[in-house]
Design a protein around this motif. Structure first.
Motif, PDB file in Angstrom:
ATOM      1  N   ALA A 166       0.520  -0.942  -0.090  1.00 38.13           N
ATOM      2  CA  ALA A 166       0.283  -0.509   0.282  1.00 38.13           C
ATOM      3  C   ALA A 166       0.727   1.500   0.242  1.00 38.13           C
ATOM      4  CB  ALA A 166      -0.821  -0.287   1.223  1.00 38.13           C
ATOM      5  N   SER A 167       1.515   1.577   0.779  1.00 35.60           N
ATOM      6  CA  SER A 167       2.874   2.289   0.910  1.00 35.60           C
ATOM      7  C   SER A 167       3.302   2.788  -0.517  1.00 35.60           C
ATOM      8  CB  SER A 167       3.765   1.996   2.384  1.00 35.60           C
ATOM      9  OG  SER A 167       4.395   3.797   2.062  1.00 35.60           O
ATOM     10  N   LEU A 168       3.892   1.534  -0.984  1.00 36.90           N
ATOM     11  CA  LEU A 168       4.081   1.951  -2.489  1.00 36.90           C
ATOM     12  C   LEU A 168       3.620   1.656  -3.960  1.00 36.90           C
ATOM     13  CD1 LEU A 168       6.518  -0.889  -2.653  1.00 36.90           C
ATOM     14  CD2 LEU A 168       7.696   1.682  -2.049  1.00 36.90           C
ATOM     15  N   ALA A 169       1.802   1.141  -3.808  1.00 34.80           N
ATOM     16  CA  ALA A 169       0.982   2.427  -4.699  1.00 34.80           C
ATOM     17  C   ALA A 169       1.033   3.173  -4.344  1.00 34.80           C
ATOM     18  CB  ALA A 169      -0.074   1.272  -4.181  1.00 34.80           C
ATOM     19  N   ILE A 170       1.178   3.996  -2.924  1.00 37.79           N
ATOM     20  CA  ILE A 170       0.667   5.107  -3.171  1.00 37.79           C
ATOM     21  C   ILE A 170       1.809   6.364  -3.884  1.00 37.79           C
ATOM     22  CG2 ILE A 170       0.627   7.404  -1.456  1.00 37.79           C
ATOM     23  CD1 ILE A 170      -0.424   5.207   0.161  1.00 37.79           C
ATOM     24  N   GLU A 171       2.825   6.094  -3.619  1.00 37.92           N
ATOM     25  CA  GLU A 171       3.933   5.851  -4.905  1.00 37.92           C
ATOM     26  C   GLU A 171       3.531   5.404  -6.155  1.00 37.92           C
ATOM     27  OE1 GLU A 171       5.170   8.430  -3.586  1.00 37.92           O
ATOM     28  OE2 GLU A 171       4.904   8.152  -1.002  1.00 37.92           O
ATOM     29  N   ASN A 172       2.631   5.453  -6.754  1.00 40.54           N
ATOM     30  CA  ASN A 172       2.913   4.545  -8.295  1.00 40.54           C
ATOM     31  C   ASN A 172       3.471   2.892  -8.697  1.00 40.54           C
ATOM     32  OD1 ASN A 172       1.376   6.718  -8.735  1.00 40.54           O
ATOM     33  ND2 ASN A 172       2.882   7.967  -8.891  1.00 40.54           N
ATOM     34  N   ASN A 173       3.763   2.180  -7.718  1.00 42.26           N
ATOM     35  CA  ASN A 173       4.095   1.353  -7.502  1.00 42.26           C
ATOM     36  C   ASN A 173       3.041   0.190  -7.879  1.00 42.26           C
ATOM     37  OD1 ASN A 173       4.824  -1.451  -7.322  1.00 42.26           O
ATOM     38  ND2 ASN A 173       6.712  -0.854  -6.172  1.00 42.26           N
ATOM     39  N   MET A 186       9.185   7.168   3.536  1.00 41.19           N
ATOM     40  CA  MET A 186       9.546   7.845   4.609  1.00 41.19           C
ATOM     41  C   MET A 186       8.916   7.759   6.389  1.00 41.19           C
ATOM     42  SD  MET A 186      13.162   6.809   5.398  1.00 41.19           S
ATOM     43  CE  MET A 186      13.146   7.993   6.613  1.00 41.19           C
ATOM     44  N   GLY A 187       7.957   8.714   5.449  1.00 39.38           N
ATOM     45  CA  GLY A 187       7.277  10.306   7.210  1.00 39.38           C
ATOM     46  C   GLY A 187       6.101   8.576   7.213  1.00 39.38           C
ATOM     47  N   ARG A 188       5.832   7.528   6.590  1.00 39.09           N
ATOM     48  CA  ARG A 188       4.521   6.806   7.083  1.00 39.09           C
ATOM     49  C   ARG A 188       5.254   5.031   7.816  1.00 39.09           C
ATOM     50  NH1 ARG A 188       2.676   8.330   1.646  1.00 39.09           N
ATOM     51  NH2 ARG A 188       3.835   6.223   0.892  1.00 39.09           N
ATOM     52  N   LEU A 189       6.590   5.547   7.248  1.00 42.52           N
ATOM     53  CA  LEU A 189       7.677   3.930   7.734  1.00 42.52           C
ATOM     54  C   LEU A 189       8.100   5.195   9.352  1.00 42.52           C
ATOM     55  CD1 LEU A 189       9.728   2.017   8.347  1.00 42.52           C
ATOM     56  CD2 LEU A 189      11.192   3.331   6.788  1.00 42.52           C
ATOM     57  N   TRP A 190       8.539   6.467   9.630  1.00 36.23           N
ATOM     58  CA  TRP A 190       8.262   6.941  10.817  1.00 36.23           C
ATOM     59  C   TRP A 190       7.718   6.937  11.466  1.00 36.23           C
ATOM     60  CZ3 TRP A 190      13.603   5.624  10.964  1.00 36.23           C
ATOM     61  CH2 TRP A 190      14.321   6.439  11.350  1.00 36.23           C
ATOM     62  N   GLN A 191       6.207   7.022  10.887  1.00 41.75           N
ATOM     63  CA  GLN A 191       5.069   7.607  12.296  1.00 41.75           C
ATOM     64  C   GLN A 191       4.655   5.898  12.944  1.00 41.75           C
ATOM     65  OE1 GLN A 191       1.279   9.013  10.540  1.00 41.75           O
ATOM     66  NE2 GLN A 191       0.793   8.915  12.515  1.00 41.75           N
ATOM     67  N   THR A 192       4.816   4.925  11.675  1.00 42.04           N
ATOM     68  CA  THR A 192       5.083   4.099  11.958  1.00 42.04           C
ATOM     69  C   THR A 192       5.771   3.424  13.035  1.00 42.04           C
ATOM     70  OG1 THR A 192       4.479   2.105  11.063  1.00 42.04           O
ATOM     71  CG2 THR A 192       5.236   1.053  11.702  1.00 42.04           C
TER      72      THR A 192
END
Length: 343
Positions: free
Chosen positions: A51-58, A188-194
């Protein structure tokens, strides 16, 4: 010492969401230690990464991400496959890091972007604007200010006495506003919030909130834009708290979480495994055998969960949408099916 304090207005909606989230974390924690299996955690981690990568068009699907992480060949762009491998490495390394440590932040970015950009693990040295289509929606601070802004943000994070739910959301927004790297800022922002949340409550390390964001991607960007216009994180904090709330509700309601650890297989997956025993079958054949007519229900409740935890595999993983695609049990699936038959 920096006295930087991000601007924020505490709202009644935030307080209500914090109360609801805290209650749900308690419910999830009560079952997590005894019932969340390694397979379920891996499944949630895969959902998070996809999902996180799909947000970035993966464009890789859950099935393809699962295959990549299992070491199988996948028909996809090399860049997208590398993004998956990098993201998994970064999330697995997360327990080693301290959220307020600048070196850890740079190391995380290096792992996340290795082989994708030249400046992995280094703050950007050029100006950057964020576009949605042809429209400029945010002009990030100039590179000359990045180092000081990141140091101020990390110093605030280290000393913040705000509720961790609020702190993590504010950090996420401020990080995206600064946009400290040439690329990879969103993931990175989503990873760091997690990371921040997982150090407060370990059960949140495997909460796939990114999947909720992916489903509400327009609202995610709208919340970022609204916060920019207000010059404070308030709209984004409300959005992220709601996303966490939804993700927790889904996790608690999941059949997988409420199953005992000795039987991590949901009823639909159990039915699928017993149907597939000793044979390979197409989707249409499986649906007839199981007695289903709704393809989305079959994929979401039967196929995807079994693929995610490695109980079944595709006959042609390089072409996941092949019209001749069949599914069969893996060694783990065969052993699980045999165990189920002995129950």
């Amino acid at each position: 010492m920096s006295r930087y304090r991000p601007p924020l207005t505490l709202t009644a909606r935030m307080i209500a969401l914090i109360a609801e989230i805290s209650e749900q974390i308690g419910q999830l924690s009560a079952v997590d230690d005894n019932r969340q299996t390694p397979q379920l955690r891996r499944s949630n981690r895969i959902r998070t990464i996809q999902a996180s990568l799909a947000i970035e068009n993966n464009t890789l699907s859950i099935e393809q991400v699962t295959a990549v992480l299992a070491g199988r060949r996948v028909l996809g762009l090399p860049k997208e496959i590398q993004e998956v491998r990098n993201a998994f490495t970064a999330y697995e390394a997360m327990p080693q890091w301290q959220p307020a440590n600048r070196s850890d932040l740079l190391r995380a970015h290096e792992l996340l972007m290795q082989g994708l950009i030249d400046e992995c693990g280094r703050l950007r040295r050029a100006g950057v604007g964020i576009y949605r289509g042809d429209q400029l929606v945010h002009m990030a601070p100039p590179p000359s200010r990045i180092s000081a802004l990141i140091d101020d943000l990390l110093a605030w994070l280290d000393k913040s006495d705000w509720h961790p739910l609020i702190t993590s959301c504010v950090f996420h927004y401020e990080f995206e506003f600064i946009h400290p790297f040439a690329d990879g800022n969103g993931r990175m922002g989503r990873l760091w919030q997690t990371l921040i949340l997982s150090q407060w409550r370990p059960v949140l390390a495997y909460l796939p909130v990114e999947a909720v964001i992916r489903e509400e991607q327009d609202a995610y960007y709208a919340a970022l834009s609204a916060a920019d216009r207000m010059a404070e994180a308030t709209p984004f904090v409300e959005y992220m708290l709601q996303a966490l709330n939804i993700s927790l509700r889904e996790a608690i309601g999941s059949e997988s979480v409420t199953d005992p650890v000795t039987d991590p297989v949901t009823d639909p997956v159990e039915k699928l495994l017993l149907t597939l025993e000793n044979r390979s079958m197409r989707t249409s054949e499986l649906m007839v055998e199981i007695g289903l007519t709704h393809r989305a229900t079959f994929r979401n409740n039967y196929l995807k969960p079994a693929l995610a935890v490695g109980l079944i595999e595709m006959s042609d993983p390089e072409n996941p949408k092949s019209p001749t695609q069949k599914y069969r049990l893996t060694d783990l699936g065969t052993a699980t099916a045999s165990s189920l038959k002995r129950k």
